[in-house]
Design a protein around this motif. Sequence first.
Motif, PDB file in Angstrom:
ATOM      1  N   ALA A  22     -31.666  29.501  54.139  1.00 34.56           N
ATOM      2  CA  ALA A  22     -30.878  30.702  54.427  1.00 34.56           C
ATOM      3  C   ALA A  22     -29.404  30.481  54.104  1.00 34.56           C
ATOM      4  CB  ALA A  22     -31.045  31.093  55.898  1.00 34.56           C
ATOM      5  N   LEU A  23     -28.877  29.330  54.515  1.00 34.55           N
ATOM      6  CA  LEU A  23     -27.467  29.036  54.259  1.00 34.55           C
ATOM      7  C   LEU A  23     -27.194  28.865  52.765  1.00 34.55           C
ATOM      8  CD1 LEU A  23     -26.661  26.533  57.161  1.00 34.55           C
ATOM      9  CD2 LEU A  23     -25.985  28.937  56.973  1.00 34.55           C
ATOM     10  N   GLY A  24     -28.144  28.244  52.057  1.00 35.23           N
ATOM     11  CA  GLY A  24     -27.963  28.037  50.627  1.00 35.23           C
ATOM     12  C   GLY A  24     -27.848  29.343  49.870  1.00 35.23           C
ATOM     13  N   LEU A  25     -28.749  30.281  50.162  1.00 42.18           N
ATOM     14  CA  LEU A  25     -28.697  31.554  49.443  1.00 42.18           C
ATOM     15  C   LEU A  25     -27.529  32.407  49.927  1.00 42.18           C
ATOM     16  CD1 LEU A  25     -29.838  33.158  47.225  1.00 42.18           C
ATOM     17  CD2 LEU A  25     -31.587  34.079  48.747  1.00 42.18           C
ATOM     18  N   ALA A  26     -27.190  32.305  51.213  1.00 41.37           N
ATOM     19  CA  ALA A  26     -26.021  33.027  51.711  1.00 41.37           C
ATOM     20  C   ALA A  26     -24.763  32.538  50.998  1.00 41.37           C
ATOM     21  CB  ALA A  26     -25.890  32.822  53.222  1.00 41.37           C
ATOM     22  N   PHE A  27     -24.660  31.236  50.791  1.00 44.93           N
ATOM     23  CA  PHE A  27     -23.509  30.679  50.087  1.00 44.93           C
ATOM     24  C   PHE A  27     -23.460  31.189  48.649  1.00 44.93           C
ATOM     25  CE2 PHE A  27     -21.620  27.024  47.654  1.00 44.93           C
ATOM     26  CZ  PHE A  27     -20.321  27.199  48.100  1.00 44.93           C
ATOM     27  N   PHE A  28     -24.631  31.271  48.011  1.00 40.64           N
ATOM     28  CA  PHE A  28     -24.652  31.739  46.624  1.00 40.64           C
ATOM     29  C   PHE A  28     -24.269  33.215  46.535  1.00 40.64           C
ATOM     30  CE2 PHE A  28     -26.487  33.494  42.792  1.00 40.64           C
ATOM     31  CZ  PHE A  28     -26.139  32.549  41.835  1.00 40.64           C
ATOM     32  N   LEU A  35     -16.422  35.716  43.650  1.00 34.06           N
ATOM     33  CA  LEU A  35     -16.036  35.432  42.268  1.00 34.06           C
ATOM     34  C   LEU A  35     -15.991  36.714  41.427  1.00 34.06           C
ATOM     35  CD1 LEU A  35     -18.039  32.137  41.612  1.00 34.06           C
ATOM     36  CD2 LEU A  35     -15.556  32.395  41.596  1.00 34.06           C
ATOM     37  N   THR A  36     -16.915  37.622  41.684  1.00 30.16           N
ATOM     38  CA  THR A  36     -16.908  38.892  40.951  1.00 30.16           C
ATOM     39  C   THR A  36     -15.674  39.711  41.300  1.00 30.16           C
ATOM     40  OG1 THR A  36     -19.335  38.908  40.912  1.00 30.16           O
ATOM     41  CG2 THR A  36     -18.213  40.985  40.446  1.00 30.16           C
ATOM     42  N   ILE A  37     -15.303  39.722  42.577  1.00 29.17           N
ATOM     43  CA  ILE A  37     -14.071  40.409  42.982  1.00 29.17           C
ATOM     44  C   ILE A  37     -12.869  39.791  42.278  1.00 29.17           C
ATOM     45  CG2 ILE A  37     -12.493  40.785  44.917  1.00 29.17           C
ATOM     46  CD1 ILE A  37     -15.000  41.039  46.708  1.00 29.17           C
ATOM     47  N   LEU A  56     -14.544  36.711  28.244  1.00 25.92           N
ATOM     48  CA  LEU A  56     -13.977  35.507  28.845  1.00 25.92           C
ATOM     49  C   LEU A  56     -14.142  35.542  30.362  1.00 25.92           C
ATOM     50  CD1 LEU A  56     -12.456  32.852  28.707  1.00 25.92           C
ATOM     51  CD2 LEU A  56     -10.307  34.156  28.628  1.00 25.92           C
ATOM     52  N   ARG A  57     -13.901  36.688  30.968  1.00 23.62           N
ATOM     53  CA  ARG A  57     -14.058  36.808  32.423  1.00 23.62           C
ATOM     54  C   ARG A  57     -15.497  36.554  32.829  1.00 23.62           C
ATOM     55  NH1 ARG A  57     -11.444  41.706  31.704  1.00 23.62           N
ATOM     56  NH2 ARG A  57     -13.214  42.829  32.641  1.00 23.62           N
ATOM     57  N   ARG A  58     -16.436  37.070  32.035  1.00 28.57           N
ATOM     58  CA  ARG A  58     -17.843  36.840  32.353  1.00 28.57           C
ATOM     59  C   ARG A  58     -18.211  35.377  32.166  1.00 28.57           C
ATOM     60  NH1 ARG A  58     -20.550  40.973  29.403  1.00 28.57           N
ATOM     61  NH2 ARG A  58     -21.504  39.537  27.931  1.00 28.57           N
ATOM     62  N   GLY A  59     -17.599  34.737  31.173  1.00 33.41           N
ATOM     63  CA  GLY A  59     -17.841  33.318  30.971  1.00 33.41           C
ATOM     64  C   GLY A  59     -17.320  32.490  32.131  1.00 33.41           C
ATOM     65  N   LEU A  60     -16.131  32.844  32.634  1.00 39.23           N
ATOM     66  CA  LEU A  60     -15.571  32.143  33.789  1.00 39.23           C
ATOM     67  C   LEU A  60     -16.416  32.378  35.031  1.00 39.23           C
ATOM     68  CD1 LEU A  60     -11.764  32.871  33.254  1.00 39.23           C
ATOM     69  CD2 LEU A  60     -12.957  30.690  32.934  1.00 39.23           C
ATOM     70  N   LEU A  61     -16.928  33.590  35.176  1.00 39.69           N
ATOM     71  CA  LEU A  61     -17.824  33.885  36.291  1.00 39.69           C
ATOM     72  C   LEU A  61     -19.082  33.026  36.208  1.00 39.69           C
ATOM     73  CD1 LEU A  61     -18.651  35.598  38.757  1.00 39.69           C
ATOM     74  CD2 LEU A  61     -19.577  37.301  37.154  1.00 39.69           C
ATOM     75  N   GLY A  62     -19.619  32.896  34.998  1.00 40.78           N
ATOM     76  CA  GLY A  62     -20.797  32.065  34.809  1.00 40.78           C
ATOM     77  C   GLY A  62     -20.544  30.613  35.159  1.00 40.78           C
ATOM     78  N   LEU A  63     -19.389  30.096  34.736  1.00 37.22           N
ATOM     79  CA  LEU A  63     -19.042  28.713  35.076  1.00 37.22           C
ATOM     80  C   LEU A  63     -18.923  28.530  36.583  1.00 37.22           C
ATOM     81  CD1 LEU A  63     -16.369  27.824  32.351  1.00 37.22           C
ATOM     82  CD2 LEU A  63     -18.686  26.891  32.558  1.00 37.22           C
ATOM     83  N   GLY A  64     -18.296  29.510  37.231  1.00 34.65           N
ATOM     84  CA  GLY A  64     -18.148  29.430  38.684  1.00 34.65           C
ATOM     85  C   GLY A  64     -19.480  29.436  39.396  1.00 34.65           C
ATOM     86  N   LEU A  65     -20.375  30.332  38.992  1.00 30.47           N
ATOM     87  CA  LEU A  65     -21.685  30.405  39.632  1.00 30.47           C
ATOM     88  C   LEU A  65     -22.536  29.181  39.307  1.00 30.47           C
ATOM     89  CD1 LEU A  65     -22.580  34.185  39.200  1.00 30.47           C
ATOM     90  CD2 LEU A  65     -21.854  32.991  41.268  1.00 30.47           C
ATOM     91  N   GLY A  66     -22.366  28.648  38.104  1.00 28.44           N
ATOM     92  CA  GLY A  66     -23.073  27.420  37.759  1.00 28.44           C
ATOM     93  C   GLY A  66     -22.671  26.276  38.671  1.00 28.44           C
ATOM     94  N   LEU A  67     -21.371  26.151  38.946  1.00 32.02           N
ATOM     95  CA  LEU A  67     -20.885  25.108  39.848  1.00 32.02           C
ATOM     96  C   LEU A  67     -21.366  25.346  41.277  1.00 32.02           C
ATOM     97  CD1 LEU A  67     -17.233  24.591  38.560  1.00 32.02           C
ATOM     98  CD2 LEU A  67     -19.146  22.988  38.377  1.00 32.02           C
ATOM     99  N   VAL A  68     -21.431  26.613  41.683  1.00 29.39           N
ATOM    100  CA  VAL A  68     -21.962  26.926  43.011  1.00 29.39           C
ATOM    101  C   VAL A  68     -23.407  26.444  43.133  1.00 29.39           C
ATOM    102  CG1 VAL A  68     -22.683  28.827  44.522  1.00 29.39           C
ATOM    103  CG2 VAL A  68     -20.426  28.867  43.462  1.00 29.39           C
ATOM    104  N   LEU A  69     -24.206  26.693  42.102  1.00 32.77           N
ATOM    105  CA  LEU A  69     -25.598  26.244  42.125  1.00 32.77           C
ATOM    106  C   LEU A  69     -25.689  24.721  42.194  1.00 32.77           C
ATOM    107  CD1 LEU A  69     -28.577  26.950  42.007  1.00 32.77           C
ATOM    108  CD2 LEU A  69     -28.425  26.932  39.508  1.00 32.77           C
ATOM    109  N   VAL A  70     -24.837  24.036  41.451  1.00 31.33           N
ATOM    110  CA  VAL A  70     -24.814  22.565  41.487  1.00 31.33           C
ATOM    111  C   VAL A  70     -24.492  22.074  42.896  1.00 31.33           C
ATOM    112  CG1 VAL A  70     -23.572  20.522  40.687  1.00 31.33           C
ATOM    113  CG2 VAL A  70     -24.254  22.281  39.048  1.00 31.33           C
ATOM    114  N   ILE A  71     -23.522  22.694  43.540  1.00 29.66           N
ATOM    115  CA  ILE A  71     -23.150  22.310  44.905  1.00 29.66           C
ATOM    116  C   ILE A  71     -24.325  22.509  45.850  1.00 29.66           C
ATOM    117  CG2 ILE A  71     -21.692  22.935  46.870  1.00 29.66           C
ATOM    118  CD1 ILE A  71     -19.483  23.617  44.817  1.00 29.66           C
ATOM    119  N   ILE A  72     -25.014  23.626  45.727  1.00 29.41           N
ATOM    120  CA  ILE A  72     -26.156  23.907  46.598  1.00 29.41           C
ATOM    121  C   ILE A  72     -27.253  22.867  46.411  1.00 29.41           C
ATOM    122  CG2 ILE A  72     -28.031  25.538  47.065  1.00 29.41           C
ATOM    123  CD1 ILE A  72     -26.055  27.784  46.351  1.00 29.41           C
ATOM    124  N   ILE A  73     -27.529  22.496  45.177  1.00 29.16           N
ATOM    125  CA  ILE A  73     -28.618  21.562  44.892  1.00 29.16           C
ATOM    126  C   ILE A  73     -28.312  20.155  45.385  1.00 29.16           C
ATOM    127  CG2 ILE A  73     -29.860  20.385  43.014  1.00 29.16           C
ATOM    128  CD1 ILE A  73     -29.746  23.035  41.472  1.00 29.16           C
TER     129      ILE A  73
END
Length: 277
Positions: A22-28, A35-37, A56-73
């Motif tokens: 629950a916490l992992g998906l809540a964090f994501f 990040l979208t805001i 570029l903004r979408r690419g930065l968003l992707g990088l941010g979410l990718g790092l979030v997933l790495v942190i969760i894992i």
Amino acid sequence: MPFAYRLLSALRRHWPHYVAEALGLAFFVGSAGLLTILMEHPASPVRQSLAESHLLRRGLLGLGLGLVLVIIIYNPWGKRSGAHINPAVTLAFYQLGKIRLPDAVWYVLAQLCGAIGAAQLLKLCLPEFYAHPAVKYTVTQPNPVFLQGELIAFIAEFIICFVMMLVTLLALHSSRLKEWVGWLLGALLAVYVLIETPYSGMSLNPARTLGTAVAAGRYQGLWIYWVAPCLAMWLATVGFLRFHHGQPLECAILAGCGPSPISPYASDEEPPQYPDE
């Protein structure tokens, strides 16, 4: 043994793993909203400085979410539960025989609670930012620009989910790639956000989509984001078990893709794990 008793028994033994999910998906979901805001809201300094650079903004968003997933894992809580954070992933691991049905039920319920709770918290704390048309509660819906929007969204979600599950299984069963699986999935997620978002909103995750849909009160095409990911990841798992090492399903299970579906844990006290452990 009644299934209700098995559910209660699993809850008593493995509740920390459900909390971790629950916490992992809540964090994501929370991170995706923030990040979208940051990238898309007109009042954001990032949005203002990169006003003409949508890609570029979408690419930065992707990088941010990718790092979030790495942190969760890789964080201790993610390692505790196996970091499914996705009902479709839980279904795939159940197919592998790595998680019992009562645990799978609690995992999915925990994931739904995490996603809905995080989206509601953002809606409560940042109502004007989260609801802004540029952010739209980060809902995932078929793109109305396309004539066959729902069909395109379904195909796009199916492809990215199938590939992600296949990459996960191949990496987890590779001695060279196993330790890098989190980074591989994070990189894949970043690419998906950059390339696939215009077609379906890039969900990958039924619970994540439901959480934001409830916050927004928008349910258009919701079935797509449940059927496509679950079907794709299940089929990827079935195909992996069938063809891994050139063995049929039963032999692949015995060879190490997962223990017998009848007894997926070495003991009742062990938590659900990744499919190669």
